[in-house]
Structures are given as structure tokens and as C-alpha cells.
Design a protein around this motif. Structure first.
Motif, short mmCIF file in Angstrom:
data_model
loop_
_atom_site.label_atom_id
_atom_site.label_comp_id
_atom_site.label_asym_id
_atom_site.label_seq_id
_atom_site.Cartn_x
_atom_site.Cartn_y
_atom_site.Cartn_z
N HIS A 1 -15.51 -3.56 10.97
CA HIS A 1 -14.72 -2.50 11.61
C HIS A 1 -14.41 -2.85 13.05
CE1 HIS A 1 -18.42 -0.67 13.40
NE2 HIS A 1 -17.59 -0.03 14.19
N GLY A 2 -13.18 -2.54 13.42
CA GLY A 2 -12.70 -2.88 14.75
C GLY A 2 -12.04 -4.24 14.84
N CYS A 3 -12.20 -5.07 13.81
CA CYS A 3 -11.56 -6.39 13.81
C CYS A 3 -10.12 -6.24 13.34
CB CYS A 3 -12.29 -7.34 12.85
SG CYS A 3 -13.95 -7.74 13.36
N HIS A 4 -9.22 -6.91 14.03
CA HIS A 4 -7.81 -6.80 13.68
C HIS A 4 -7.29 -8.05 13.00
CE1 HIS A 4 -7.80 -3.12 15.95
NE2 HIS A 4 -8.34 -3.76 16.96
N ASN A 5 -8.11 -9.08 12.94
CA ASN A 5 -7.66 -10.34 12.34
C ASN A 5 -8.32 -10.58 10.98
OD1 ASN A 5 -10.19 -10.72 13.38
ND2 ASN A 5 -9.81 -12.74 14.24
N VAL A 6 -8.44 -9.53 10.20
CA VAL A 6 -9.01 -9.63 8.85
C VAL A 6 -7.88 -9.97 7.88
CG1 VAL A 6 -10.20 -8.34 7.04
CG2 VAL A 6 -10.79 -7.95 9.43
N ASP B 1 -9.15 -0.91 0.98
CA ASP B 1 -8.89 0.50 1.26
C ASP B 1 -9.99 1.07 2.15
OD1 ASP B 1 -6.62 0.41 -0.32
OD2 ASP B 1 -7.54 1.48 -2.02
N GLU B 2 -11.22 0.68 1.86
CA GLU B 2 -12.36 1.21 2.60
C GLU B 2 -12.31 0.80 4.07
OE1 GLU B 2 -13.34 0.79 -1.71
OE2 GLU B 2 -12.55 -0.61 -0.24
N LEU B 3 -12.02 -0.47 4.34
CA LEU B 3 -11.95 -0.94 5.72
C LEU B 3 -10.76 -0.31 6.44
CD1 LEU B 3 -13.05 -2.66 8.01
CD2 LEU B 3 -11.76 -4.61 7.06
N TYR B 4 -9.65 -0.17 5.75
CA TYR B 4 -8.48 0.46 6.33
C TYR B 4 -8.80 1.90 6.74
CZ TYR B 4 -3.76 2.29 6.84
OH TYR B 4 -2.63 2.90 7.33
N ILE B 5 -9.40 2.65 5.84
CA ILE B 5 -9.77 4.04 6.13
C ILE B 5 -10.72 4.10 7.32
CG2 ILE B 5 -11.15 5.98 5.24
CD1 ILE B 5 -9.81 5.39 2.49
N LEU B 6 -11.73 3.25 7.32
CA LEU B 6 -12.70 3.25 8.42
C LEU B 6 -12.03 2.94 9.75
CD1 LEU B 6 -15.53 3.50 9.58
CD2 LEU B 6 -15.93 1.12 8.90
N ASN B 7 -11.20 1.91 9.78
CA ASN B 7 -10.55 1.54 11.04
C ASN B 7 -9.61 2.63 11.55
OD1 ASN B 7 -11.78 -0.89 11.65
ND2 ASN B 7 -10.30 -2.10 10.55
N VAL B 8 -8.83 3.21 10.66
CA VAL B 8 -7.92 4.28 11.09
C VAL B 8 -8.71 5.49 11.60
CG1 VAL B 8 -6.18 5.94 10.30
CG2 VAL B 8 -6.01 3.53 9.63
N ALA B 9 -9.73 5.88 10.85
CA ALA B 9 -10.55 7.02 11.27
C ALA B 9 -11.23 6.74 12.61
CB ALA B 9 -11.58 7.34 10.19
N ASP B 10 -11.75 5.54 12.77
CA ASP B 10 -12.45 5.17 14.01
C ASP B 10 -11.49 5.21 15.21
OD1 ASP B 10 -14.72 4.38 15.47
OD2 ASP B 10 -14.36 2.25 15.12
N MET B 11 -10.24 4.77 15.00
CA MET B 11 -9.26 4.78 16.09
C MET B 11 -8.75 6.18 16.41
SD MET B 11 -7.04 1.30 15.58
CE MET B 11 -6.63 1.57 13.87
N CYS B 12 -8.79 7.07 15.42
CA CYS B 12 -8.28 8.42 15.62
C CYS B 12 -9.29 9.36 16.28
CB CYS B 12 -7.86 9.02 14.29
SG CYS B 12 -6.35 8.28 13.62
#
Length: 102
Positions: A77-82, A87-98
Motif C-alpha cells: 500500500h502506498g506504492c505507485h509502481n506496482v 482489486d484489494e490493493l486498489y481499494i486499499l490505496n484509494v481508501a487510504d488516499m481519501c
């Protein structure tokens, strides 16, 4: 160390992850509940990290030892160069940024 603000952030990320999962997979309540838990535990590494940049990997290692099936998402999470966002990582990253850190 996990501060009170960090704990509130994690609760907010959990709630946002749940809502995002319900949008992505409306009929899959179990998945949404799993995403809530992922949001709740995603910053556990802060409790043990001397350097805040280490918190994802430290959290992932701890959760992997506990058999947590989304420990890889915590570590990334927080990595942008994956290369391949699940779906799980996408959801986590979006939620974390929001959800703000405080």
C-alpha cells in the motif's frame, strides 16, 4: 507508534474500503467485510517501525506470520509502481488516499 489519530485514520480507511468494495462488487458482502478488515489493519506496522517508510513492509511481515491473506496488500500500500494492482490493493490505496492522516 500508532497514535490516536492513526487509529482514527485506520477506522476511516476501513469504512471507506468497505464502501468501495460494495460499489465494486455489490452482491459480495463477504468481500466488503474483508476489505473493512484490510483497511483496519493496513497501518499496523507503524507500531513497530523506527522509520515510517518501513511501516508497510513491517506490517506485511507481521500479518503474513499470522496467516493473513491480504498481507501482500499491506506491504504494497502506498506504492505507485506496482505492475499488477489487484482489486484489494486498489481499494486499499484509494481508501487510504481519501482518508486524512489526522
Amino acid at each position: 507508534m500508532i497514535t490516536n489519530n492513526r487509529l482514527l485514520h485506520s477506522i476511516g480507511v476501513a469504512r471507506m474500503a468497505y464502501r468501495l468494495a460494495k460499489c465494486l462488487r455489490p452482491s459480495d458482502t463477504e468481500f466488503a467485510q474483508e476489505m473493512f478488515i484490510l483497511g483496519l489493519v493496513h497501518d499496523v506496522g507503524y507500531e513497530f517501525a523506527d522509520d515510517i517508510m518501513q511501516h508497510p513492509m513491517i506490517g506485511a511481515e507481521i500479518l503474513a506470520r499470522c496467516g493473513y491473506k491480504y498481507s501482500d496488500c499491506v506491504g504494497l500500500h502506498g506504492c505507485h509502481n506496482v505492475d499488477d494492482f489487484s482489486d484489494e490493493l486498489y481499494i486499499l490505496n484509494v481508501a487510504d488516499m481519501c482518508v486524512g492522516a489526522d
